[in-house]
Design a protein around this motif. Sequence first.
Motif, mmCIF file in Angstrom:
data_model
loop_
_atom_site.group_PDB
_atom_site.id
_atom_site.type_symbol
_atom_site.label_atom_id
_atom_site.label_comp_id
_atom_site.label_asym_id
_atom_site.label_seq_id
_atom_site.Cartn_x
_atom_site.Cartn_y
_atom_site.Cartn_z
ATOM 1 N N GLU A 535 -1.095 -22.387 4.215
ATOM 2 C CA GLU A 535 -1.073 -21.299 5.191
ATOM 3 C C GLU A 535 -2.062 -20.193 4.819
ATOM 4 O OE1 GLU A 535 -0.071 -19.262 8.600
ATOM 5 O OE2 GLU A 535 0.529 -21.287 7.988
ATOM 6 N N ALA A 536 -2.234 -19.935 3.523
ATOM 7 C CA ALA A 536 -3.110 -18.846 3.080
ATOM 8 C C ALA A 536 -4.583 -19.235 3.063
ATOM 9 C CB ALA A 536 -2.689 -18.397 1.671
ATOM 10 N N ALA A 537 -4.875 -20.541 3.149
ATOM 11 C CA ALA A 537 -6.256 -21.013 3.041
ATOM 12 C C ALA A 537 -6.997 -20.856 4.361
ATOM 13 C CB ALA A 537 -6.265 -22.480 2.626
ATOM 14 N N PRO A 538 -8.330 -20.749 4.301
ATOM 15 C CA PRO A 538 -9.118 -20.764 5.540
ATOM 16 C C PRO A 538 -8.840 -22.043 6.332
ATOM 17 C CG PRO A 538 -10.482 -20.155 3.661
ATOM 18 C CD PRO A 538 -9.171 -20.605 3.101
ATOM 19 N N THR A 539 -8.999 -21.995 7.614
ATOM 20 C CA THR A 539 -8.647 -23.126 8.478
ATOM 21 C C THR A 539 -9.359 -24.412 8.063
ATOM 22 O OG1 THR A 539 -8.289 -21.613 10.341
ATOM 23 C CG2 THR A 539 -8.614 -23.941 10.873
ATOM 24 N N ASN A 540 -10.639 -24.294 7.686
ATOM 25 C CA ASN A 540 -11.403 -25.493 7.358
ATOM 26 C C ASN A 540 -10.984 -26.129 6.036
ATOM 27 O OD1 ASN A 540 -12.492 -23.286 5.912
ATOM 28 N ND2 ASN A 540 -14.440 -24.382 5.636
ATOM 29 N N LEU A 541 -10.152 -25.452 5.259
ATOM 30 C CA LEU A 541 -9.697 -26.018 3.986
ATOM 31 C C LEU A 541 -8.237 -26.493 4.039
ATOM 32 C CD1 LEU A 541 -11.243 -23.588 1.332
ATOM 33 C CD2 LEU A 541 -12.085 -25.833 2.078
ATOM 34 N N ARG A 542 -7.581 -26.295 5.154
ATOM 35 C CA ARG A 542 -6.165 -26.632 5.203
ATOM 36 C C ARG A 542 -5.935 -28.141 5.184
ATOM 37 N NH1 ARG A 542 -4.121 -22.064 9.640
ATOM 38 N NH2 ARG A 542 -4.474 -20.256 8.245
ATOM 39 N N ALA A 543 -6.700 -28.878 5.953
ATOM 40 C CA ALA A 543 -6.542 -30.341 5.940
ATOM 41 C C ALA A 543 -6.863 -30.925 4.562
ATOM 42 C CB ALA A 543 -7.408 -30.977 7.023
ATOM 43 N N PRO A 544 -7.960 -30.504 3.902
ATOM 44 C CA PRO A 544 -8.194 -30.996 2.539
ATOM 45 C C PRO A 544 -7.049 -30.671 1.581
ATOM 46 C CG PRO A 544 -10.213 -30.030 3.396
ATOM 47 C CD PRO A 544 -9.130 -29.737 4.400
ATOM 48 N N LEU A 545 -6.460 -29.480 1.719
ATOM 49 C CA LEU A 545 -5.344 -29.122 0.843
ATOM 50 C C LEU A 545 -4.134 -30.018 1.093
ATOM 51 C CD1 LEU A 545 -5.463 -25.217 0.806
ATOM 52 C CD2 LEU A 545 -5.788 -26.741 -1.140
ATOM 53 N N ILE A 546 -3.896 -30.372 2.348
ATOM 54 C CA ILE A 546 -2.777 -31.256 2.664
ATOM 55 C C ILE A 546 -3.012 -32.641 2.060
ATOM 56 C CG2 ILE A 546 -1.629 -32.483 4.547
ATOM 57 C CD1 ILE A 546 -2.033 -29.963 6.265
ATOM 58 N N LEU A 547 -4.218 -33.201 2.258
ATOM 59 C CA LEU A 547 -4.525 -34.547 1.759
ATOM 60 C C LEU A 547 -4.604 -34.579 0.236
ATOM 61 C CD1 LEU A 547 -7.257 -35.572 4.363
ATOM 62 C CD2 LEU A 547 -4.859 -36.307 4.294
ATOM 63 N N GLY A 548 -4.885 -33.441 -0.372
ATOM 64 C CA GLY A 548 -4.964 -33.393 -1.832
ATOM 65 C C GLY A 548 -3.719 -32.830 -2.482
ATOM 66 N N SER A 549 -2.677 -32.619 -1.707
ATOM 67 C CA SER A 549 -1.460 -32.009 -2.250
ATOM 68 C C SER A 549 -0.689 -32.960 -3.143
ATOM 69 C CB SER A 549 -0.556 -31.557 -1.095
ATOM 70 O OG SER A 549 -0.054 -32.686 -0.377
ATOM 71 N N PRO A 550 0.091 -32.437 -4.072
ATOM 72 C CA PRO A 550 0.917 -33.304 -4.931
ATOM 73 C C PRO A 550 1.860 -34.187 -4.122
ATOM 74 C CG PRO A 550 0.859 -31.059 -5.793
ATOM 75 C CD PRO A 550 0.208 -31.013 -4.447
ATOM 76 N N GLU A 551 2.396 -33.635 -3.015
ATOM 77 C CA GLU A 551 3.333 -34.421 -2.203
ATOM 78 C C GLU A 551 2.645 -35.635 -1.582
ATOM 79 O OE1 GLU A 551 4.682 -30.095 -2.025
ATOM 80 O OE2 GLU A 551 2.795 -31.210 -2.038
ATOM 81 N N PHE A 552 1.388 -35.474 -1.143
ATOM 82 C CA PHE A 552 0.703 -36.577 -0.480
ATOM 83 C C PHE A 552 0.237 -37.643 -1.466
ATOM 84 C CE2 PHE A 552 -2.704 -38.721 1.858
ATOM 85 C CZ PHE A 552 -2.033 -39.012 3.047
ATOM 86 N N MET A 553 0.150 -37.299 -2.736
ATOM 87 C CA MET A 553 -0.236 -38.294 -3.735
ATOM 88 C C MET A 553 0.874 -39.318 -3.969
ATOM 89 S SD MET A 553 -3.317 -37.631 -4.726
ATOM 90 C CE MET A 553 -4.457 -36.281 -4.379
ATOM 91 N N LYS A 554 2.062 -39.022 -3.485
ATOM 92 C CA LYS A 554 3.199 -39.914 -3.728
ATOM 93 C C LYS A 554 3.740 -40.456 -2.414
ATOM 94 C CE LYS A 554 4.603 -37.857 -8.115
ATOM 95 N NZ LYS A 554 5.754 -37.357 -8.929
ATOM 96 N N ARG A 555 4.537 -41.483 -2.554
ATOM 97 C CA ARG A 555 5.142 -42.087 -1.365
ATOM 98 C C ARG A 555 6.633 -42.333 -1.603
ATOM 99 N NH1 ARG A 555 5.865 -47.641 -2.066
ATOM 100 N NH2 ARG A 555 4.790 -48.563 -3.831
#
Length: 555
Positions: A535-555
């Motif tokens: 939420e605090a990141a610039p709009t263009n960095l939000r999708a990269p943060l989601i795909l690189g998040s600790p939660e997304f690294m796991k299934r």
Amino acid sequence: MAFEVSKQDRILHVLNRLAFGPRPGDFEHVSAIGPERYVQQQLRPESIAIPIDLTDRVNEYRTLHMPPVALFVEYQRPIMLARKDAKAESGGDKNAAKDATKDARIQQRIVMREAVEARMMRAIEGPRQLQEVMTAFWFNHFNVFAGKGLDNIWTGSFEETAIRPHTFGKFRTLLGATAHHPAMLFYLDNWQNTAPGSPGSKGKFEGINENYARELMELHTLGVNGGYSQADVIALAHILTGWGIPKPGGGGGNNRGADGNGMPRAEMAGLFRLRRMMMQRRRNFMREAVDPSGFYFDESRHDFSSKTFLGHQIEGGGIDQGEHALDILARSPATAQHLSYKLAQYFVADDPPKALVERMTRRYLATDGETRAVLETMFTSAEFWDPRCFGGKFKTPYEYVVSCARATGVPIRNYRPLYGTMQILGMPLYGCQTPNGYANTQDAWLNPDAMMTRLSFATALGSGNLPLENPPFEEDGDRGATRPEPPAVPRKGGGKVNINFDPGPRGPRMTPPDPAQLAATLGDYFTPATANAVEAAPTNLRAPLILGSPEFMKR
């Protein structure tokens, strides 16, 4: 201790375990029908329609649907003929032979490229997700290395015909299909496995080769602690003599004394005389190859004697001895336990619950090895739905890259950045050199270098800097003879392919994923820390943060 499990958590759990993560719309679909019904549908993939567009695109990969003999004739024989002619004209000059085969070798690369892209296309877009997961699982279980000789042209056929059709059926059927396919016979050298002193014992076919027999028990069936001995390995190797692929010349050989089990020369000679009487005729190479599957049982190299295998007496005979051995292996309690453990480790936890594995083992034995029944036992278990297991499996490079592509929903025309990233991460498709396949546990893939590569990939994909929507490279466009080397499999060592994440001047940037849509696709399952950072990141960095998040690294 009881744990509360929300419907949202259950939906995301099945999409992460039975599928390679959610695509746009998947979360809503599973919410509408319920996670339990989704599981039942995925267990019966024939009930799920495949989009015509996806079917048509997969069918465009012509080599994927060619039988092994046809692949050999079209993509390997030209190399052999060009090499032979060049050596004859140059007096044996190796460089001349290499130059003469260059065009044919470039043309051959299309076979592996089509296998890689078809696998990824179905994994990313296919609605029969559990079938795609199980195809990858069973291929890894019965791993062959595409960088070894003829397996460069046969690995795609191996997955398409020996693995994919049998993902949910009887394990014995799957085991037999892999045992007969030339990719497996070549990879583990059984095509050279020959009874000593047999008529076909000559040249490369001079004796017993134990490679396949050993891996068949240690990896494919019983497991490393499955209760077999070296004597069983030797016996199984003798049982599987003659199982292979057609060879030039049709055999012939000489008697070399006792066989590997110590059978006297005279008795062996008598058996082979009987064998010669039973053989109707000796076929040459071209006539041997009439079976398009590429499997050939060479009676001239088989040990027809009786054997004792895992305590079972296998009477003297031909190919039926090998089929009997496969029956024994498929029905063994050790095989049931070994497979149940591997399935539970993949779908539930790196250290799967013993009680669950035991129930799956019993189900396997009660159904004569019905994979669907074993999976259903697991997917309906309390252990599978235990929230302590949710998000507990670290994604392999393959799972991570495919789940990223699925989550963003970006149209893909160029798969190179995807399979190239897998290679950088140490998991090239069809590129595992050892027969035990790739590990699926966290300790194998979680390290600082790998995480940096994943974050670079997430940044490139999330910001629209991967040329996935661009047409394939010019030299790839017509799938012709000028195609460059695909970054598929290293033949020696662990070489990496250089991946340029910038689309450069070749075309426009891909459409970057919308971060709000991406979060919704993933069920907004992030921890407060991740959600606040996004939420605090610039709009263009939000999708990269989601795909690189600790939660997304796991299934």
